[in-house]
Write a protein that holds these residues in place. Structure first.
Motif, PDB file in Angstrom:
ATOM      1  N   CYS A 269       0.824  -1.215   0.000  1.00  0.00           N
ATOM      2  CA  CYS A 269       0.000   0.000   0.000  1.00  0.00           C
ATOM      3  C   CYS A 269       0.864   1.274   0.000  1.00  0.00           C
ATOM      4  CB  CYS A 269      -0.990  -0.010   1.161  1.00  0.00           C
ATOM      5  SG  CYS A 269      -0.213  -0.045   2.764  1.00  0.00           S
ATOM      6  N   ASN A 270       2.125   1.168   0.431  1.00  0.00           N
ATOM      7  CA  ASN A 270       2.983   2.372   0.404  1.00  0.00           C
ATOM      8  C   ASN A 270       3.429   2.683  -1.021  1.00  0.00           C
ATOM      9  OD1 ASN A 270       2.829   2.750   3.185  1.00  0.00           O
ATOM     10  ND2 ASN A 270       4.498   1.320   3.555  1.00  0.00           N
ATOM     11  N   LEU A 271       3.905   1.662  -1.737  1.00  0.00           N
ATOM     12  CA  LEU A 271       4.243   1.887  -3.150  1.00  0.00           C
ATOM     13  C   LEU A 271       2.971   2.273  -3.905  1.00  0.00           C
ATOM     14  CD1 LEU A 271       6.287   1.821  -5.504  1.00  0.00           C
ATOM     15  CD2 LEU A 271       5.765  -0.599  -5.772  1.00  0.00           C
ATOM     16  N   GLY A 272       1.852   1.629  -3.538  1.00  0.00           N
ATOM     17  CA  GLY A 272       0.574   1.933  -4.184  1.00  0.00           C
ATOM     18  C   GLY A 272       0.179   3.388  -3.994  1.00  0.00           C
ATOM     19  N   SER A 273       0.360   3.927  -2.804  1.00  0.00           N
ATOM     20  CA  SER A 273      -0.053   5.319  -2.606  1.00  0.00           C
ATOM     21  C   SER A 273       0.934   6.279  -3.275  1.00  0.00           C
ATOM     22  CB  SER A 273      -0.300   5.639  -1.123  1.00  0.00           C
ATOM     23  OG  SER A 273       0.902   5.807  -0.468  1.00  0.00           O
ATOM     24  N   PHE A 274       2.194   5.851  -3.429  1.00  0.00           N
ATOM     25  CA  PHE A 274       3.176   6.633  -4.197  1.00  0.00           C
ATOM     26  C   PHE A 274       2.710   6.718  -5.667  1.00  0.00           C
ATOM     27  CE2 PHE A 274       7.135   6.511  -6.777  1.00  0.00           C
ATOM     28  CZ  PHE A 274       7.777   7.641  -6.305  1.00  0.00           C
ATOM     29  N   VAL A 275       2.237   5.593  -6.205  1.00  0.00           N
ATOM     30  CA  VAL A 275       1.752   5.557  -7.589  1.00  0.00           C
ATOM     31  C   VAL A 275       0.472   6.399  -7.718  1.00  0.00           C
ATOM     32  CG1 VAL A 275       0.857   4.024  -9.408  1.00  0.00           C
ATOM     33  CG2 VAL A 275       2.811   3.292  -8.018  1.00  0.00           C
ATOM     34  N   GLN A 276      -0.395   6.260  -6.706  1.00  0.00           N
ATOM     35  CA  GLN A 276      -1.654   7.021  -6.692  1.00  0.00           C
ATOM     36  C   GLN A 276      -1.383   8.530  -6.845  1.00  0.00           C
ATOM     37  OE1 GLN A 276      -3.591   6.342  -2.927  1.00  0.00           O
ATOM     38  NE2 GLN A 276      -5.294   5.296  -3.922  1.00  0.00           N
ATOM     39  N   LYS A 277      -0.396   9.023  -6.098  1.00  0.00           N
ATOM     40  CA  LYS A 277      -0.079  10.469  -6.148  1.00  0.00           C
ATOM     41  C   LYS A 277       0.449  10.874  -7.520  1.00  0.00           C
ATOM     42  CE  LYS A 277       0.763  11.221  -1.358  1.00  0.00           C
ATOM     43  NZ  LYS A 277       1.297   9.935  -0.870  1.00  0.00           N
ATOM     44  N   ALA A 278       1.218   9.954  -8.133  1.00  0.00           N
ATOM     45  CA  ALA A 278       1.803  10.267  -9.438  1.00  0.00           C
ATOM     46  C   ALA A 278       0.783  10.120 -10.577  1.00  0.00           C
ATOM     47  CB  ALA A 278       2.997   9.360  -9.698  1.00  0.00           C
ATOM     48  N   CYS A 279      -0.333   9.432 -10.308  1.00  0.00           N
ATOM     49  CA  CYS A 279      -1.336   9.166 -11.352  1.00  0.00           C
ATOM     50  C   CYS A 279      -2.720   9.576 -10.819  1.00  0.00           C
ATOM     51  CB  CYS A 279      -1.353   7.679 -11.731  1.00  0.00           C
ATOM     52  SG  CYS A 279       0.248   7.004 -12.170  1.00  0.00           S
ATOM     53  N   PRO A 280      -2.947  10.876 -10.603  1.00  0.00           N
ATOM     54  CA  PRO A 280      -4.197  11.297  -9.952  1.00  0.00           C
ATOM     55  C   PRO A 280      -5.453  11.010 -10.768  1.00  0.00           C
ATOM     56  CG  PRO A 280      -2.874  13.203 -10.646  1.00  0.00           C
ATOM     57  CD  PRO A 280      -2.048  11.998 -10.902  1.00  0.00           C
ATOM     58  N   ASP A 281      -5.305  10.752 -12.062  1.00  0.00           N
ATOM     59  CA  ASP A 281      -6.494  10.475 -12.888  1.00  0.00           C
ATOM     60  C   ASP A 281      -6.971   9.028 -12.755  1.00  0.00           C
ATOM     61  OD1 ASP A 281      -4.032   9.803 -14.140  1.00  0.00           O
ATOM     62  OD2 ASP A 281      -5.143   9.418 -16.002  1.00  0.00           O
ATOM     63  N   LYS A 282      -6.226   8.187 -12.045  1.00  0.00           N
ATOM     64  CA  LYS A 282      -6.624   6.778 -11.910  1.00  0.00           C
ATOM     65  C   LYS A 282      -7.328   6.552 -10.570  1.00  0.00           C
ATOM     66  CE  LYS A 282      -3.933   5.500 -15.484  1.00  0.00           C
ATOM     67  NZ  LYS A 282      -4.163   4.689 -16.637  1.00  0.00           N
ATOM     68  N   ASP A 283      -8.236   5.582 -10.581  1.00  0.00           N
ATOM     69  CA  ASP A 283      -8.927   5.179  -9.346  1.00  0.00           C
ATOM     70  C   ASP A 283      -8.219   3.902  -8.860  1.00  0.00           C
ATOM     71  OD1 ASP A 283     -10.578   3.830  -7.583  1.00  0.00           O
ATOM     72  OD2 ASP A 283     -12.270   3.672  -8.972  1.00  0.00           O
ATOM     73  N   ILE A 284      -7.309   4.069  -7.898  1.00  0.00           N
ATOM     74  CA  ILE A 284      -6.476   2.930  -7.468  1.00  0.00           C
ATOM     75  C   ILE A 284      -6.893   2.447  -6.080  1.00  0.00           C
ATOM     76  CG2 ILE A 284      -4.124   2.079  -7.086  1.00  0.00           C
ATOM     77  CD1 ILE A 284      -3.090   4.249  -8.947  1.00  0.00           C
ATOM     78  N   MET A 285      -7.358   1.202  -6.037  1.00  0.00           N
ATOM     79  CA  MET A 285      -7.726   0.600  -4.751  1.00  0.00           C
ATOM     80  C   MET A 285      -6.476  -0.066  -4.148  1.00  0.00           C
ATOM     81  SD  MET A 285     -10.496  -2.435  -4.487  1.00  0.00           S
ATOM     82  CE  MET A 285     -10.775  -3.367  -3.025  1.00  0.00           C
ATOM     83  N   LEU A 286      -6.308   0.096  -2.840  1.00  0.00           N
ATOM     84  CA  LEU A 286      -5.142  -0.481  -2.162  1.00  0.00           C
ATOM     85  C   LEU A 286      -5.592  -1.453  -1.085  1.00  0.00           C
ATOM     86  CD1 LEU A 286      -3.104   2.833  -1.613  1.00  0.00           C
ATOM     87  CD2 LEU A 286      -2.840   1.195  -3.479  1.00  0.00           C
ATOM     88  N   LEU A 287      -4.734  -2.420  -0.779  1.00  0.00           N
ATOM     89  CA  LEU A 287      -5.002  -3.333   0.335  1.00  0.00           C
ATOM     90  C   LEU A 287      -3.897  -3.137   1.371  1.00  0.00           C
ATOM     91  CD1 LEU A 287      -6.045  -6.534  -1.655  1.00  0.00           C
ATOM     92  CD2 LEU A 287      -7.539  -4.817  -0.643  1.00  0.00           C
ATOM     93  N   ASN A 288      -4.060  -3.809   2.507  1.00  0.00           N
ATOM     94  CA  ASN A 288      -3.141  -3.530   3.611  1.00  0.00           C
ATOM     95  C   ASN A 288      -1.909  -4.460   3.617  1.00  0.00           C
ATOM     96  OD1 ASN A 288      -2.260  -2.254   5.849  1.00  0.00           O
ATOM     97  ND2 ASN A 288      -3.558  -3.387   7.277  1.00  0.00           N
ATOM     98  N   GLY A 289      -1.038  -4.280   2.634  1.00  0.00           N
ATOM     99  CA  GLY A 289       0.188  -5.086   2.592  1.00  0.00           C
ATOM    100  C   GLY A 289       1.396  -4.178   2.498  1.00  0.00           C
ATOM    101  N   GLY A 290       2.590  -4.765   2.599  1.00  0.00           N
ATOM    102  CA  GLY A 290       3.783  -3.939   2.437  1.00  0.00           C
ATOM    103  C   GLY A 290       5.037  -4.611   2.947  1.00  0.00           C
ATOM    104  N   CYS A 291       6.158  -3.947   2.749  1.00  0.00           N
ATOM    105  CA  CYS A 291       7.455  -4.470   3.173  1.00  0.00           C
ATOM    106  C   CYS A 291       7.687  -4.113   4.640  1.00  0.00           C
ATOM    107  CB  CYS A 291       8.555  -3.860   2.306  1.00  0.00           C
ATOM    108  SG  CYS A 291      10.196  -4.104   3.008  1.00  0.00           S
ATOM    109  N   PRO A 292       7.795  -5.122   5.504  1.00  0.00           N
ATOM    110  CA  PRO A 292       7.956  -4.821   6.930  1.00  0.00           C
ATOM    111  C   PRO A 292       9.262  -4.086   7.235  1.00  0.00           C
ATOM    112  CG  PRO A 292       8.170  -7.196   6.506  1.00  0.00           C
ATOM    113  CD  PRO A 292       7.749  -6.566   5.221  1.00  0.00           C
ATOM    114  N   VAL A 293      10.243  -4.240   6.371  1.00  0.00           N
ATOM    115  CA  VAL A 293      11.552  -3.605   6.608  1.00  0.00           C
ATOM    116  C   VAL A 293      11.468  -2.097   6.336  1.00  0.00           C
ATOM    117  CG1 VAL A 293      13.969  -3.572   5.867  1.00  0.00           C
ATOM    118  CG2 VAL A 293      12.753  -5.758   6.037  1.00  0.00           C
ATOM    119  N   HIS A 294      11.003  -1.734   5.149  1.00  0.00           N
ATOM    120  CA  HIS A 294      10.910  -0.302   4.806  1.00  0.00           C
ATOM    121  C   HIS A 294       9.806   0.396   5.600  1.00  0.00           C
ATOM    122  CE1 HIS A 294      13.279  -1.632   1.298  1.00  0.00           C
ATOM    123  NE2 HIS A 294      13.673  -0.375   1.213  1.00  0.00           N
TER     124      HIS A 294
END
Ligand code: 13P
Ligand code: SF4
Length: 309
Positions: free
Chosen positions: A149-174
């Motif tokens: 969801c962190n990379l997903g929200s980074f993409v969301q900001k860069a692509c504001p015209d898209k409707d991007i649904m995210l789930l609750n996953g991610g890299c525990p290290v970063h």
């Protein structure tokens, strides 16, 4: 001693048609014996072009699986069989299929850090360096981005015209890095540029001078006129950069950004794997996948290479 082992690995790989691929998070002594080094996007492209009979992968399991899918006729081995990626294991195909049933017009974009089984239910794959480019290149507006969801929200900001649904996953290290650690690092090194991987939380990425993939961070640091950098990704990247750019100073953003899985692979394991591949004693850990799984999972990787290449 290290040099002797490295020389042996180089001799064995040359005599036995072995190509060594190493992710940039590996230790320096492993990068020195590799034929290809890079982030996950570069390595997937490299894997598709390798002409050797055998590939020995130094990284984590999903990367070796990707190499196998791109070179199905080759034998692909992972230097340490225990090196997995917790993010890649976070979601099951059934869960994504249920969402697809509810919303059939939503295309599934999978970060490459996923298992082959999960890739079979996805439409396109992305890596951290290709995610924004590929999502922009897609005609579809409604997307589901998994698992990070962190990379997903980074993409969301860069692509504001898209409707991007995210789930609750991610890299525990970063994801373990906090905004407070950013404030502390900036206070300690006020002239340093902050470079972070988008697997970090938005509260961290948003404060960066640059947010991007492993190779994006490396290229930024090497080509920048700045002299000091705080590196917000796996600590090996700060070490490699310090080695390659001795005239610059590199600081780590947080001592927590150590990927235990990437650190599992040692030079001795690379040596033992290469020896086993050469002798055929069956001890090296080979990636075995059915033709059906490869065919199904590869569709979204081919789509990534088509849109991002
Ligand atoms: P990249 O290699 O795509 O930058 O990803 C970093 C990572 O977390 C690898 O597992
Ligand atoms: Fe997986 Fe994170 Fe390690 Fe990359 S850094 S291999 S995403 S756990």
């Amino acid at each position: 001693m290290i040099r002797d082992i490295q020389d042996e690995i180089i001799r064995i790989k040359k005599e036995n048609d072995i190509c060594i691929l190493a992710h940039s998070y590996q230790g320096h002594e492993i990068l020195e014996v590799a034929d290809f080094v890079g982030d996950s996007y570069k390595l997937s492209v490299d894997a598709s072009k390798v002409t050797n009979k055998n590939i020995l992968f130094c990284g984590v399991h999903f990367m070796a699986e990707t190499a196998k899918m791109l070179s199905p006729d080759k034998r692909v081995f992972l230097a340490n069989p225990l090196a997995g990626c917790p993010m890649a294991e976070q979601m099951e195909p059934e869960m994504i299929e249920q969402i697809k049933k509810r919303e059939p017009d939503r295309k599934v974009v999978a970060y490459i850090n996923t298992t082959a089984a999960l890739k079979t239910v996805c439409d396109v794959c992305v890596t951290s360096s290709s995610a924004v480019k590929i999502v922009k290149a897609m005609d579809d507006k409604k997307l589901l981005f998994i698992p990070d969801c962190n990379l997903g929200s980074f993409v969301q900001k860069a692509c504001p015209d898209k409707d991007i649904m995210l789930l609750n996953g991610g890299c525990p290290v970063h994801a373990a890095v906090t905004a407070e650690e950013v404030a502390e690092a900036k206070a300690l090194h006020p002239n340093a540029k902050l470079l972070v991987h988008p697997e970090c939380r938005p509260a961290v990425s948003e404060q960066a001078d640059y947010a991007g993939s492993t190779s994006g961070i490396i290229n930024y640091a090497k080509s920048s006129d700045a002299k000091e950098f705080i590196i917000g990704t796996e600590i090996s990247i700060a070490e490699h950069l310090q080695y390659e750019c001795p005239e610059k100073r590199f600081y780590i953003l947080s001592k927590k950004i150590v990927c235990p899985n990437m650190k599992l692979t040692t030079l001795s394991e690379v040596y033992n794997s290469a020896r086993s591949i050469a002798s055929g004693d069956g001890e090296a850990f080979e990636i075995i996948m059915s033709d059906e799984l490869i065919a199904k999972a590869r569709v979204c990787i081919d789509e990534m290479l088509r849109l991002g290449g």
